[in-house]
Design an enzyme around this catalytic site. Structure first.
Site, PDB file in Angstrom:
ATOM      1  N   GLU A  13       0.903  -1.104   0.036  1.00 53.49           N
ATOM      2  CA  GLU A  13       0.090  -0.050   0.102  1.00 53.49           C
ATOM      3  C   GLU A  13       1.022   1.095   0.054  1.00 53.49           C
ATOM      4  O   GLU A  13       1.818   1.385   1.013  1.00 53.49           O
ATOM      5  CB  GLU A  13      -0.777  -0.081   1.136  1.00 53.49           C
ATOM      6  CG  GLU A  13      -1.817  -1.090   1.091  1.00 53.49           C
ATOM      7  CD  GLU A  13      -2.591  -1.301   2.502  1.00 53.49           C
ATOM      8  OE1 GLU A  13      -2.224  -0.855   3.685  1.00 53.49           O
ATOM      9  OE2 GLU A  13      -3.573  -2.366   2.444  1.00 53.49           O
ATOM     10  N   SER A  39       8.215   8.826   5.673  1.00 56.44           N
ATOM     11  CA  SER A  39       7.919   7.571   6.103  1.00 56.44           C
ATOM     12  C   SER A  39       8.091   6.445   4.906  1.00 56.44           C
ATOM     13  O   SER A  39       6.997   6.152   4.265  1.00 56.44           O
ATOM     14  CB  SER A  39       6.473   7.430   6.416  1.00 56.44           C
ATOM     15  OG  SER A  39       6.195   8.372   7.619  1.00 56.44           O
ATOM     16  N   GLU A  83      -6.889  29.298   3.049  1.00 59.00           N
ATOM     17  CA  GLU A  83      -8.323  29.427   3.645  1.00 59.00           C
ATOM     18  C   GLU A  83      -8.697  28.452   5.039  1.00 59.00           C
ATOM     19  O   GLU A  83      -9.537  28.872   5.586  1.00 59.00           O
ATOM     20  CB  GLU A  83      -9.413  29.268   2.357  1.00 59.00           C
ATOM     21  CG  GLU A  83     -10.715  29.658   2.885  1.00 59.00           C
ATOM     22  CD  GLU A  83     -11.827  29.297   1.633  1.00 59.00           C
ATOM     23  OE1 GLU A  83     -12.644  28.471   1.528  1.00 59.00           O
ATOM     24  OE2 GLU A  83     -11.832  30.515   0.736  1.00 59.00           O
TER      25      GLU A  83
END
Length: 183
Positions: free
Chosen positions: A38, A113, A138
């Site tokens: 992943e 990481s 914002e």
């Protein structure tokens, strides 16, 4: 190619977001077996050690939703597509702190990481500071202030500073100070 290389044989993109993408890779391992990885893809970022003439550093307090708490960090920000890291650092320093720097030094880069993400952070030292214009995004809320390196170490000990890039930067400053002392 080294003996640890894993070859991607299939890639499925699970999520494409504003800041990150997530993919699952089917890989062939060096021993010939297969596995899944992943992987978070990130465009990269910059982090800035903004240091004044008294060697105080600028920190920003910012609420971090994944942690559910406010932590102190050095100014930092995400690279835009194709953006030069130094230009990004200049933009982020002024946006977050209202400061501009006359002197910039690239200090290197590091992966945050590497076990699951490709995010690379470029670290800069910004000196000869003067006033500019705060221009927060914002959805960004930060407060900037200055501390000594010694006080920053105390903030690490109390976990008010609790992110890797800021700890890395402060340890860099401590090492630099030690090297100056030793000549």
């Amino acid at each position: 190619m080294d003996s640890f290389t894993e070859k991607t044989i299939k890639k499925e993109i699970i999520f494409e977001g504003k800041i990150i993408d997530l993919a699952v890779h089917d890989v062939k391992l060096p021993n010939g077996k297969e596995s899944k990885r992943e992987i978070v893809t990130h465009p990269g970022a910059v982090a800035i050690i903004a240091m004044d003439e008294e060697e105080n550093i600028v920190l920003v307090d910012q609420y971090r939703k994944p942690l559910e708490k406010t932590i102190a960090e050095i100014p930092a920000g995400k690279l835009e597509q194709g953006e030069d890291p130094l230009e990004c650092a200049k933009r982020e320093l002024e946006e977050e702190t209202g400061l501009v720097a006359a002197t910039w030094t690239a200090l290197g880069s590091f992966y945050t990481s590497p076990g699951f993400a490709d995010e690379l952070i470029y670290l800069f030292l910004a000196e000869d500071l003067s006033g500019g214009n705060v221009n927060l995004d914002e959805d960004e809320f930060v407060e900037s202030y200055k501390v000594t390196v010694e006080d920053a170490v105390k903030l690490i000990e109390s976990q008010k500073i609790h992110d890797a890039k800021t700890v890395y930067a402060i340890q860099y400053l401590q090492l630099r100070k030690l090297q100056k002392k030793l000549g």
